[in-house]
Each structure stands twice: as structure tokens, then as C-alpha cells.
Scaffold this motif. Structure first.
Motif, PDB file in Angstrom:
ATOM      1  N   MET A 187      13.998 -41.557  52.900  1.00  0.00           N
ATOM      2  CA  MET A 187      14.769 -42.405  52.834  1.00  0.00           C
ATOM      3  C   MET A 187      14.589 -42.884  51.744  1.00  0.00           C
ATOM      4  O   MET A 187      13.550 -43.650  51.343  1.00  0.00           O
ATOM      5  N   THR A 188      15.165 -43.383  50.951  1.00  0.00           N
ATOM      6  CA  THR A 188      15.435 -44.512  49.807  1.00  0.00           C
ATOM      7  C   THR A 188      15.979 -45.336  49.704  1.00  0.00           C
ATOM      8  O   THR A 188      17.223 -45.365  49.957  1.00  0.00           O
ATOM      9  N   PHE A 189      15.493 -46.562  49.615  1.00  0.00           N
ATOM     10  CA  PHE A 189      16.507 -47.762  49.879  1.00  0.00           C
ATOM     11  C   PHE A 189      16.518 -48.790  48.955  1.00  0.00           C
ATOM     12  O   PHE A 189      15.360 -48.871  47.418  1.00  0.00           O
ATOM     13  N   SER A 190      17.705 -48.932  47.951  1.00  0.00           N
ATOM     14  CA  SER A 190      17.929 -49.473  47.300  1.00  0.00           C
ATOM     15  C   SER A 190      16.839 -50.900  47.169  1.00  0.00           C
ATOM     16  O   SER A 190      17.209 -51.931  46.014  1.00  0.00           O
ATOM     17  N   GLU A 192      15.850 -53.524  49.876  1.00  0.00           N
ATOM     18  CA  GLU A 192      14.839 -54.042  50.983  1.00  0.00           C
ATOM     19  C   GLU A 192      14.599 -55.568  52.011  1.00  0.00           C
ATOM     20  O   GLU A 192      14.393 -56.596  50.699  1.00  0.00           O
ATOM     21  N   ARG A 248      18.931 -51.125  52.791  1.00  0.00           N
ATOM     22  CA  ARG A 248      19.663 -50.938  52.090  1.00  0.00           C
ATOM     23  C   ARG A 248      19.724 -49.734  51.064  1.00  0.00           C
ATOM     24  O   ARG A 248      19.224 -49.636  50.230  1.00  0.00           O
ATOM     25  N   ASP A 249      20.556 -48.125  51.644  1.00  0.00           N
ATOM     26  CA  ASP A 249      20.179 -47.095  50.282  1.00  0.00           C
ATOM     27  C   ASP A 249      21.490 -47.493  49.621  1.00  0.00           C
ATOM     28  O   ASP A 249      22.279 -47.963  49.922  1.00  0.00           O
ATOM     29  N   ASP A 250      21.353 -46.464  48.676  1.00  0.00           N
ATOM     30  CA  ASP A 250      22.497 -46.359  47.728  1.00  0.00           C
ATOM     31  C   ASP A 250      24.149 -46.006  48.524  1.00  0.00           C
ATOM     32  O   ASP A 250      24.510 -46.316  47.661  1.00  0.00           O
TER      33      ASP A 250
END
Length: 298
Positions: A187-190, A192, A248-250
Motif C-alpha cells: 500500500m502506498t501512502f501519499s 504519513e 492517507r493513500d492517493d
């Protein structure tokens, strides 16, 4: 009731965050002791314990096993309840350091190190993680045939990385196959944030990353609100003092990234006074533990 004088033990090499907490502790009247792990067997007052109050002794019942300060019986040695008294001079001893240093020094000084259960992240509901997270042995993880993010639950013994499959993990010649790891979907976070949690509330917070790169900033209102949601759902499964990273992710989804021991975590842009208060609770005299926290001692 008057609180005993406090000592904060630090390792010899300090990060920028540790230097901030050191300055904060000094401003608040704490005594700072910088020690080497090798100094523990030599006893307090040795050259490796720079800053220890003159004449101070091992806390009663503490000290390395077999040392003059070790008054524990065989059943007490190594247990949180068998150590952790304040010293004869009345000082309460706390610690801020990485796991390797802390694991050597904390038992000798009667410090109880609080941390989340190893499988805490894996037991959270999907609504808080937004991804599949499983706790397993690294031996089981060797069978992975897909990319996954793998990390150690409470230290850095297994590098936290995305591994193409289980064959890319450190092999059994380097790691005990029974070692527990957390395996999660990638999971990629925009953005943190680090939340310092104390007594069931978000006590301090700050941004530490954006698009995967270090970027410090103030806490976001939505991050704080999500932190309160985490506490409402899973607060009873955490010690009274802990750090939880959220992101929060994209797509705008909020998720828990991980829990970290406050005594080993940087404060980044959080209020250093409030971050220090979390650290002091997370690594302090074992005899001061609440009944709740006794179940979260490392």
C-alpha cells in the motif's frame, strides 16, 4: 505525592530527534545519562555511565545477574516484577534508545519497556488497515509467491521492504525460521503522520513523510480524527504509551501503518514536551506499572 527525581538514559550516539528530547528533558529538570551497553556489567559510576549521579547505586533488585546489585532470586531474574525499583537515592530511571541498546540496559536498570503485541497490526479490522495484514513466521513467509511488504513487528531485525516473493527474504542461515514477521499487501501512502498516544488520547502528533520521502509538518485534523477512531476501536489492545503511524493513500483512505515503541521512536515535528511525556511512560520503573501495562512489557 512528590515525584522522585528522574533520570533519562540515552545511548552514546544520538539522532536529531534524540537530541531534541535530550534538550527537552534537560529543560524540564531531568538528569541525563549517556551510557554504552558495555558499561552495564561494569556497574554504575563506571566511565561508561557519563552523568550518573555521584554515589548512586543499582536500583534495588536490579543490576546484571550475579552483580553486587542483583538481589533477585532465580524466579525474579529477568522479570519485570523482579526489577524496576527506584534507586536508594530515590531516582526514577527512564530510557530512550533503540531496541538493541534497550534490551541490554533496561533490565539492568529495572526499566519496563512497553510495546504493542507482535500481532497487533494483523488483528486490527480491515477498516483500519485498508489491506490484508498477517502475522506469521518467516519460515511460512518463505512460501510467498507474490510481492508483499514484510517487516519485523517490534524491531528492525528484518528490513521493512517490499519483497518480490518469499525467496527474497533473509534465509534460514541468517534468521531463525520461527521469527515472527508481519506480511501485508503493498500500500502506498501519499502522506504519513506519527501519533504519540498516552492514556487513551492522541497526546502529540506530526507529519513525517510525503510521497515516501521525509517531510516534516504539523498534524492534520483528519489524521488526528483517524487516530481517535483507532483508539476507540483498539485502544484497549495497546499499552498506555505507544506510537502509532498512520497515513492517507492517493484515494483518500486512512490506514494504520504500524505501531512502534515510544521509547525507540523519533518525535519528528511533534511537540517535544508531549512526546517526551509519552517516552517517559513507555520506559520507566517496572514497579510503577499499572495493571493494564503489565501485559505489554517487552
Amino acid at each position: 505525592m512528590t515525584c522522585p527525581p528522574r533520570i533519562l538514559v540515552l545511548p552514546p550516539r544520538l539522532t536529531a530527534s534524540a537530541r531534541t528530547l535530550r534538550a527537552t528533558a534537560l529543560r524540564r529538570g531531568l538528569r541525563i545519562v549517556e551510557a554504552t551497553a558495555s558499561a552495564v556489567p561494569e556497574g554504575l559510576g563506571s566511565p561508561g555511565w557519563a552523568g550518573w549521579p555521584e554515589g548512586a547505586k543499582w536500583p534495588e533488585g536490579a543490576g546484571p545477574a550475579g552483580s553486587p546489585g542483583d538481589t533477585r532470586g532465580p524466579r525474579d531474574a529477568g522479570s519485570a516484577e523482579g526489577t524496576g525499583r527506584t534507586g536508594s537515592d530515590g531516582h526514577a530511571v527512564h530510557l530512550h534508545a533503540g531496541p538493541s541498546f534497550a534490551d541490554v540496559v533496561a533490565p539492568a536498570l529495572g526499566i519496563a519497556l512497553l510495546e504493542a503485541p507482535a500481532d497487533w497490526l494483523a488483528r486490527l479490522p480491515r477498516a483500519l488497515t485498508q489491506r490484508d495484514v498477517r502475522a506469521m513466521t518467516i519460515g511460512e513467509a518463505y512460501r510467498l509467491r507474490r510481492p508483499a511488504f514484510v517487516k519485523s513487528p517490534n524491531d528492525k531485525s528484518i528490513s521493512a521492504l517490499v519483497y518480490a516473493d518469499g525467496s527474497r527474504l533473509p534465509g534460514p542461515d541468517a534468521v531463525d525460521p520461527a521469527t515472527m514477521v508481519l506480511v501485508s499487501d503493498v500500500m502506498t501512502f501519499s502522506v504519513e503522520y506519527r501519533l504519540h498516544l498516552l492514556d487513551g488520547a492522541v497526546h502529540a502528533a506530526g507529519q513525517y513523510a510525503e510521497a515516501g520521502r521525509l517531510r516534516l509538518g504539523p498534524p492534520d485534523g483528519d489524521a488526528l480524527a483517524f487516530g481517535r477512531d483507532v483508539l476507540a476501536t483498539a485502544g484497549e489492545t495497546l499499552p498506555s504509551a505507544i506510537v502509532v503511524d498512520v497515513g492517507r493513500d492517493d484515494e483518500g483512505r486512512w490506514a494504520v501503518i504500524e505501531a512502534n515503541a515510544a521509547w525507540a521512536s523519533g518525535c519528528y515535528s511533534a511537540d517535544p514536551d508531549r512526546a517526551l511525556e509519552t517516552v517517559l511512560r513507555a520506559a520507566g520503573p517496572a514497579t510503577a506499572l499499572s495493571p493494564h501495562d503489565r501485559g505489554f512489557v517487552r
